[in-house]
Design an enzyme around this catalytic site. Structure first.
Site, PDB file in Angstrom:
ATOM      1  N   GLU A 233      -5.298  -8.700   0.038  1.00 22.86           N
ATOM      2  CA  GLU A 233      -6.104  -8.393   1.222  1.00 22.86           C
ATOM      3  C   GLU A 233      -7.541  -8.144   0.801  1.00 22.86           C
ATOM      4  OE1 GLU A 233      -4.812  -5.255   3.918  1.00 22.86           O
ATOM      5  OE2 GLU A 233      -2.718  -5.809   3.596  1.00 22.86           O
TER       6      GLU A 233
ATOM      7  N   GLU B  33       0.806  -1.232   0.000  1.00 21.88           N
ATOM      8  CA  GLU B  33       0.000   0.000   0.000  1.00 21.88           C
ATOM      9  C   GLU B  33       0.837   1.279   0.000  1.00 21.88           C
ATOM     10  OE1 GLU B  33      -3.239  -0.141   2.814  1.00 21.88           O
ATOM     11  OE2 GLU B  33      -4.229  -1.707   1.658  1.00 21.88           O
TER      12      GLU B  33
HETATM   13  C1  BG6 Z   1      -4.884  -2.313   4.798  1.00 22.13           C
HETATM   14  C2  BG6 Z   1      -3.540  -2.597   5.416  1.00 22.13           C
HETATM   15  O1  BG6 Z   1      -4.990  -0.949   4.513  1.00 22.13           O
HETATM   16  O2  BG6 Z   1      -6.025  -2.544   5.537  1.00 22.13           O
HETATM   17  C3  BG6 Z   1      -3.568  -3.505   6.639  1.00 22.13           C
HETATM   18  O3  BG6 Z   1      -2.633  -3.108   4.476  1.00 22.13           O
HETATM   19  C4  BG6 Z   1      -4.773  -3.158   7.477  1.00 22.13           C
HETATM   20  O4  BG6 Z   1      -2.366  -3.347   7.333  1.00 22.13           O
HETATM   21  C5  BG6 Z   1      -6.026  -3.422   6.656  1.00 22.13           C
HETATM   22  O5  BG6 Z   1      -4.848  -3.803   8.704  1.00 22.13           O
HETATM   23  C6  BG6 Z   1      -7.308  -3.165   7.421  1.00 22.13           C
HETATM   24  O6  BG6 Z   1      -7.308  -1.845   7.891  1.00 22.13           O
HETATM   25  P1  BG6 Z   1      -7.486  -1.478   9.406  1.00 22.13           P
HETATM   26  O7  BG6 Z   1      -7.232  -0.010   9.458  1.00 22.13           O
HETATM   27  O8  BG6 Z   1      -8.863  -1.848   9.775  1.00 22.13           O
HETATM   28  O9  BG6 Z   1      -6.474  -2.267  10.177  1.00 22.13           O
END
Ligand code: BG6
Length: 467
Positions: A367, A165
């Site tokens: 993800e 990211e």
């Molecule tokens: C992504 C990141 O933006 O979203 C992760 O790569 C992150 O590190 C995931 O945990 C979920 O976002 P958040 O802010 O709910 O942890």
């Protein structure tokens, strides 16, 4: 378009799950590890920091056993740079590196493909204090770190991701820059240097391990216009280019996206490009693309009247608007999670189709998942039908994207186990495996598979035929 029948998930599809080092490992100062920028994180009262996290560092074997029980075909993790080279640029810490050696061995022993991210938001503090990504010295440090990883893990790790990211680090930089949030010119300089660092790592891997694959892992999402007013369409195009395509255009085509470059010039934040940078960027070609997908966004044309940016808090998935660039808009066709993130399974298909159309490379979903306040019930079980429903809908759309012709090679939901969210602590859980700990009280740290674990196991066993 209606299809008579959706195509099946291909053989060898990488059904996986993801985590990142600082969010899951804990052991923040164990065995020679030095702090990263995340270890300086001072959470608001009642929210945990990253010091213990899910204590994966001390539960790694048990966690990999659970991955095997789930039937994972791939596990996407990140390497903590400050565990391997504590000050980022100096001596290698053998104990830290050995942890990843053991992890990779355990995965390979269970036929789980290791997918290693080299950098996921946790710059070694020493590098940060010397100027971090704004300095060219950090590019050299990253190249050396890459060489160490490839030398020591490259015989077993054949799937690498350079930087997680990068676009989020530019657009939502707070969490990665403790003490001082850099201005836009510095952020775009950081970003340029990250592009160069990724390109160097890509070339190095191809030279050292021609059989291995490497690519970036940005957060990509389709941006919708708020209406068919052509001005809204232009705003959506612009924001999609600035937020998303720029990061893949540089990685894949070796040049900046023209709309994004026009934005950078207008805002006075076009980066300084050193002689040789563009040649290097053009030479380094990714083999596949990681894609972190959570939510689409809908935007309207900016009015440039001082009110384009909404006066509320947002984060990496909530588009608040930018003066003179775009305004965030609501999308009445979609619902949101309890954390205000839009739920848009069809948007995943749209996003994958757009990536495939632009770049023609294999895609790995690195993800995607649902953050929720899961509860361990009195029967000792976590019932998370909302997560099953969320993932099922997204898997169905991924299958339709495959049917559309997208070369999707795998799907790694976020996250394998509960972990610390980037800015909302431990209460916001994503995992297939519940970890018995609270926000501040550590609990037993027992690993408890959720209902979604049992459901996902069936999905993997049937290669997506049974959802
Ligand atoms: C992504 C990141 O933006 O979203 C992760 O790569 C992150 O590190 C995931 O945990 C979920 O976002 P958040 O802010 O709910 O942890």
């Amino acid at each position: 378009m209606f299809y008579k029948q959706a195509k099946a998930f291909p053989d060898g599809f990488l059904w996986g799950a993801s985590t990142s080092s600082y969010q899951v490992e804990g052991a923040w100062n164990a065995d020679g590890k030095c702090p990263s920028v995340q270890d300086l994180h001072e959470p608001p009262a009642g929210i945990t920091d990253f010091k213990v996290a899910s204590d994966h560092y001390h539960h790694m074997e048990e966690d990999v056993e659970l991955m095997a029980e789930l039937g994972l075909k791939a596990y996407r993790f990140s390497v903590s740079w400050s565990r391997v080279i504590p000050d980022g640029a100096g001596k290698v810490n053998e104990a830290g590196l050995a942890f990843y050696g053991r992890l990779v061995d355990a995965l390979v022993a269970h036929d789980i493909v290791p997918v290693a991210t080299m950098f996921h938001f946790d710059l070694p503090l020493a590098l940060h204090e010397n100027g971090g990504w704004a300095e060219r010295a950090t590019i050299d440090a990253f190249e050396r770190y890459a060489r160490v990883l490839f030398e020591r893990l490259g015989d077993r790790v054949k799937h690498w991701l350079t930087i997680n990211e990068q676009n989020v680090m530019v657009i939502h930089p707070g969490a990665m820059n403790p003490g001082r949030v850099p201005d836009q010119p510095e952020l775009y300089q950081q970003s340029h240097n990250m592009f160069v660092a990724s390109a160097k790592a890509t070339l190095l891997l191809h030279e050292m391990w021609p059989d291995a694959k490497i690519g970036p892992a940005p957060n990509i999402t389709a941006i919708y216009p708020a209406s068919c007013d052509p001005r809204d369409v232009i705003a959506a195009d612009n924001w999609e280019a600035i937020r998303c395509w720029n990061y893949l255009d540089v990685a894949c085509f070796g040049h900046y996206n023209p709309l994004a470059w026009a934005y950078m010039e207008e805002k006075g934040c076009a980066p300084r490009i050193e002689p040789g940078d563009m040649e290097l960027l053009a030479k380094a070609k990714p083999d596949y693309l990681g894609c972190n997908y959570y939510a689409t966004a809908t935007v309207a044309a900016a009015k440039n009247d001082g009110h384009d940016r909404a006066p509320r808090a947002g984060d990496q998935q909530v588009m608040l608007g930018e003066e003179g660039v775009y305004r965030g808009a609501e999308n009445s066709s979609l619902t949101k999670t309890e954390y205000g993130w839009i739920i848009d399974a069809v948007g995943l298909r749209t996003t994958l189709r757009r990536i495939a159309g632009r770049y023609g490379l294999p895609i790995l979903i690195t993800e995607n998942g649902l953050g929720a306040k899961d509860v361990l019930e009195t029967d000792g079980i976590v019932h998370d039908p909302y997560r099953i429903d969320y993932l099922r809908r997204h898997f169905e759309q991924a299958q339709l994207a495959i049917t559309d012709g997208v070369d999707l090679i795998g799907y790694c939901p976020w996250s394998f186990m509960d972990l610390v969210s980037t800015h909302q602590g431990y209460g916001k859980r994503y995992g297939f495996v519940y970890i018995d700990r609270g926000e501040e009280e550590l609990g037993s740290l027992a690993r408890i598979p959720k209902d979604s674990f049992r459901w996902y196991k069936g999905v993997i066993r049937s290669n997506g035929a049974e959802m």
